[in-house]
Motif scaffolding. Structure first.
Motif, PDB file in Angstrom:
ATOM      1  N   THR B  41       0.830  -1.124  -0.076  1.00  0.00           N
ATOM      2  CA  THR B  41       0.091  -0.115   0.078  1.00  0.00           C
ATOM      3  C   THR B  41       0.870   1.352   0.137  1.00  0.00           C
ATOM      4  O   THR B  41       0.204   2.287  -0.063  1.00  0.00           O
ATOM      5  CB  THR B  41      -1.205  -0.117   1.212  1.00  0.00           C
ATOM      6  OG1 THR B  41      -0.108   0.002   2.355  1.00  0.00           O
ATOM      7  CG2 THR B  41      -1.853  -1.165   1.432  1.00  0.00           C
ATOM      8  N   VAL B  42       2.147   1.324   0.259  1.00  0.00           N
ATOM      9  CA  VAL B  42       3.146   2.311   0.301  1.00  0.00           C
ATOM     10  C   VAL B  42       3.065   3.103  -1.104  1.00  0.00           C
ATOM     11  O   VAL B  42       3.278   2.335  -2.026  1.00  0.00           O
ATOM     12  CB  VAL B  42       4.598   1.770   0.727  1.00  0.00           C
ATOM     13  CG1 VAL B  42       5.350   2.998   0.399  1.00  0.00           C
ATOM     14  CG2 VAL B  42       4.579   1.459   2.023  1.00  0.00           C
ATOM     15  N   VAL B  43       2.822   4.279  -1.283  1.00  0.00           N
ATOM     16  CA  VAL B  43       2.750   5.091  -2.462  1.00  0.00           C
ATOM     17  C   VAL B  43       4.122   5.882  -2.618  1.00  0.00           C
ATOM     18  O   VAL B  43       4.068   6.443  -3.835  1.00  0.00           O
ATOM     19  CB  VAL B  43       1.586   6.098  -2.296  1.00  0.00           C
ATOM     20  CG1 VAL B  43       0.294   5.428  -2.256  1.00  0.00           C
ATOM     21  CG2 VAL B  43       1.615   6.975  -1.207  1.00  0.00           C
ATOM     22  N   THR B  44       5.006   5.763  -1.755  1.00  0.00           N
ATOM     23  CA  THR B  44       6.138   6.567  -1.981  1.00  0.00           C
ATOM     24  C   THR B  44       6.949   6.027  -2.928  1.00  0.00           C
ATOM     25  O   THR B  44       7.168   4.750  -3.404  1.00  0.00           O
ATOM     26  CB  THR B  44       7.201   6.502  -0.600  1.00  0.00           C
ATOM     27  OG1 THR B  44       6.239   6.777   0.569  1.00  0.00           O
ATOM     28  CG2 THR B  44       8.093   7.547  -0.669  1.00  0.00           C
ATOM     29  N   GLN B  46      10.616   6.044  -4.909  1.00  0.00           N
ATOM     30  CA  GLN B  46      11.994   6.415  -4.335  1.00  0.00           C
ATOM     31  C   GLN B  46      12.734   7.162  -5.466  1.00  0.00           C
ATOM     32  O   GLN B  46      13.785   6.369  -5.818  1.00  0.00           O
ATOM     33  CB  GLN B  46      12.561   5.124  -3.749  1.00  0.00           C
ATOM     34  CG  GLN B  46      11.966   4.826  -2.567  1.00  0.00           C
ATOM     35  CD  GLN B  46      12.831   4.548  -1.340  1.00  0.00           C
ATOM     36  OE1 GLN B  46      13.492   5.384  -0.751  1.00  0.00           O
ATOM     37  NE2 GLN B  46      13.079   3.340  -1.067  1.00  0.00           N
ATOM     38  N   TYR B  47      12.643   8.030  -5.848  1.00  0.00           N
ATOM     39  CA  TYR B  47      13.270   9.043  -6.641  1.00  0.00           C
ATOM     40  C   TYR B  47      14.764   9.379  -6.349  1.00  0.00           C
ATOM     41  O   TYR B  47      14.709   9.652  -4.932  1.00  0.00           O
ATOM     42  CB  TYR B  47      12.615  10.083  -7.404  1.00  0.00           C
ATOM     43  CG  TYR B  47      13.092  10.872  -8.425  1.00  0.00           C
ATOM     44  CD1 TYR B  47      13.087  10.597  -9.789  1.00  0.00           C
ATOM     45  CD2 TYR B  47      13.840  12.211  -8.048  1.00  0.00           C
ATOM     46  CE1 TYR B  47      13.690  11.500 -10.575  1.00  0.00           C
ATOM     47  CE2 TYR B  47      14.293  12.963  -9.128  1.00  0.00           C
ATOM     48  CZ  TYR B  47      14.433  12.646 -10.200  1.00  0.00           C
ATOM     49  OH  TYR B  47      15.152  13.297 -11.275  1.00  0.00           O
ATOM     50  N   PRO B  48      15.724   9.328  -6.983  1.00  0.00           N
ATOM     51  CA  PRO B  48      15.916   8.953  -8.234  1.00  0.00           C
ATOM     52  C   PRO B  48      16.212   7.467  -8.559  1.00  0.00           C
ATOM     53  O   PRO B  48      16.735   7.235  -9.504  1.00  0.00           O
ATOM     54  CB  PRO B  48      17.103   9.870  -8.561  1.00  0.00           C
ATOM     55  CG  PRO B  48      18.127  10.100  -7.311  1.00  0.00           C
ATOM     56  CD  PRO B  48      16.986  10.013  -6.249  1.00  0.00           C
TER      57      PRO B  48
END
Lengths: 358, 210
Positions: B41-44, B46-48
């Motif tokens: 469910t994590v929407v983060t 991880q850019y870049p």
């Protein structure tokens, strides 16, 4: 176990020479401070991670593996940060307030036994002592809010004062149930009285109700959401610590998280048997199997569970309004606490609980 | 017809309200616990690190760009409507008239990222759906002058005119190549200090055929 036996060995081999006593004192002090600092760092990291996953986020991921060193970096930042004191603040009280908060927390921590052989001070009025000194923490908050000379700070501090004093009542009422059932104010005696089973289930209904009361009122006492009116960032910027920065803010922060630890440890001690393994009456085989797990692990496990519960509350429930807060305490929790105490008194009188010895 | 009665916190007596409150709190706790134990469910993002797998919504307006057909030609007729609509004069359509023709055709399409507000008006008014906002959001450059772009890779007529010419070699004679800093852009004709005009690799050319 090994930690406690080592400390016991050290204690037994110590002479009475003043320099050895002084060295022991300093070593104990350093050890305690290190343990507490590490504990606070771990708690802050855990809170941020748990909060993040409750909200579909990842939390700290950059500093160290999965952000493990994030709270260390934050602590370093707070140490190096400029300590700003407002121009019109009461300088002396402003500096004193965080010290009060930390000292109150430390004082209540020393009474909690972490295993059968490791307790800094196992006083025979342990519970009374803890409820007395934990009330000191509100003094730090009130002083901080007053001395900042700021509307938000003062409002936050006043809210905190009213809230902590109110919820102390139902916290004490729920603690009284356990004192009545175990017949002692000494924390180690209370733990030993749970050898046949933890009070949360041994006293049918009453134990669970007292536990829930304790959880609610202690959450309010340490100013955590849903009772964080003293800080309420959406209403009061940061409440009583609006004007604090750098190390002094870090002290409030430290006190806040270690208070969480103290309250959870106390809850575990009173209702979940502290370091006592999970026992069921006279089932000696089952009890022996449970004894294989070290006492310290049992204690930390229960405390960690209660801390998790508190974090779960914090990131799920919305904040109460001031009037709702007072209504909850005086119209809901207090009557329930009194009725519960009455039931507990009757139970104790007639020995109407599981594995009663009398 | 079935009437659904929804219980509200204000209804009922003290006891029923109390249990309603407890139930609603437990429901909330169940929801958050589900989030906690389901890492999916994590929407983060991880850019870049996840540049390769980064998912951006269709609606993202990061850069203005041209759309091209399968032959790499655009449909722009240099009608100047986008230029007139632009509220902050970020678009300059430079047209040209080929020898022996009365019809204008696109020479360079100058777009100033530094003054664009990404209001999408140019995209909406374009009669031929040439313009679109793409999701290439990594727009940072080392000099503000580099934010003035030419969006078209060639100067020449629209694809409808070009496709009437059957011979591929003949088509190529009608068009001239244009770079991202050609035309009256900040870089046209001169290099910046330390940055020569030619160092920009093909990948920085925005609006290039995919």
């Amino acid at each position: 176990m090994s930690v406690s036996s080592v400390s016991q060995d050290i204690a037994s081999h110590l002479g009475s020479a003043p320099e050895i006593s002084a060295a022991y004192f300093v070593a104990g002090l350093l050890g305690t401070v290190t343990f507490l600092t590490v504990m606070a760092l771990i708690l802050i990291y855990a809170e941020r991670k748990v909060a993040a996953h409750f909200q579909c986020r990842l939390g700290p991921m950059r500093v160290g593996w999965h952000g493990l060193l994030q709270s260390v970096a934050d602590a370093l930042k707070l140490i190096l940060k400029e300590d700003i004191v407002p121009y019109s603040a009461d300088k002396f009280l402003h500096a004193l307030a965080p010290v009060f908060a930390v000292v109150a927390m430390l004082l209540s921590l020393i009474a909690i036994p972490t295993s059968s052989r490791l307790a800094l001070s196992d006083s025979n009025i342990g519970v009374l002592y803890i409820s007395a000194v934990s009330g000191l923490g509100v003094l730090g908050i009130l002083l901080g809010g007053w001395s900042s000379n700021n509307k938000w700070s003062l409002l936050g501090a006043m809210r905190a004062g009213a809230q902590i004093i109110s919820y102390e009542l139902s916290a004490t009422l729920s603690v009284l149930v356990v004192i009545m059932l175990s017949g002692s104010l000494k924390l180690s005696a209370i733990i030993h009285s749970q050898e046949a089973g933890w009070w949360i289930w041994r006293a049918p209904g009453v134990g669970l109700l007292a536990f829930l009361l304790f959880i609610v009122s202690s959450t309010a006492e340490i100013n955590r959401t849903p009772f964080d009116l003293a800080e309420g960032e959406s209403e009061l910027t940061a409440g009583f610590h609006t004007e604090y920065s750098g190390m002094r803010f870090a002290f409030f922060f430290l006190a806040e998280y270690l208070n969480l630890f103290v309250v959870s440890a106390l809850g575990a001690t009173l209702f979940l048997g502290g370091w006592m393994p999970f026992h069921i009456g006279n089932f000696s085989g089952f009890n022996a199997a449970m004894d294989l797990i070290p006492e310290f692990i049992w204690f930390m496990g229960k405390t960690a569970f209660l801390i998790f519960l508190s974090m779960w509350f914090r990131w799920t429930f919305p904040r109460l309004r001031v009037d709702q807060l007072m209504k909850l305490e005086w119209k809901v929790l207090m009557p329930i606490g009194f009725i519960n105490l009455l039931l507990a008194a009757m139970m104790t009188l007639f020995g109407f609980y599981f594995f009663a010895t009398t | 017809m079935k009437t659904v009665i929804v219980a509200r916190p204000g209804d009922g007596n003290f006891v029923s309200r109390f249990f309603y409150g407890v139930k609603s709190l437990l429901t909330g706790m169940r929801v958050t616990f589900r989030y906690l134990v389901h890492p999916s469910t994590v929407v983060t993002q991880q850019y870049p690190e996840n540049r390769k797998t980064l998912k951006l919504a269709e609606r993202v307006r990061a850069q203005l760009s041209f759309t091209f057909d399968e032959n790499g030609f655009h449909k722009c007729t240099a009608c100047h409507i986008c230029e007139q609509q632009c509220p902050n004069a970020s678009i300059h359509v430079m047209d040209r008239k080929p020898a022996g023709s009365t019809k204008s055709e696109l020479d360079t399409f100058i777009w100033r990222l530094d003054s664009c507000t990404f209001c999408n008006l140019c995209v909406m008014v374009c009669p031929f759906q040439v313009l679109k906002m793409n999701s290439n959001f990594e727009s940072s450059v080392y000099d503000q002058k580099l934010l003035v772009y030419n969006l078209t890779p060639y100067a020449g007529p629209a694809s409808s005119v070009l496709m009437k010419v059957a011979d591929v070699e003949e088509r190529k004679k009608l068009i001239d190549a244009r770079g991202p800093y050609d035309g009256p852009t900040a870089l046209s004709g001169f290099p910046l200090a330390g940055i020569s005009k030619q160092v920009f690799p093909e990948t920085t050319q925005i609006g290039a055929p995919q």
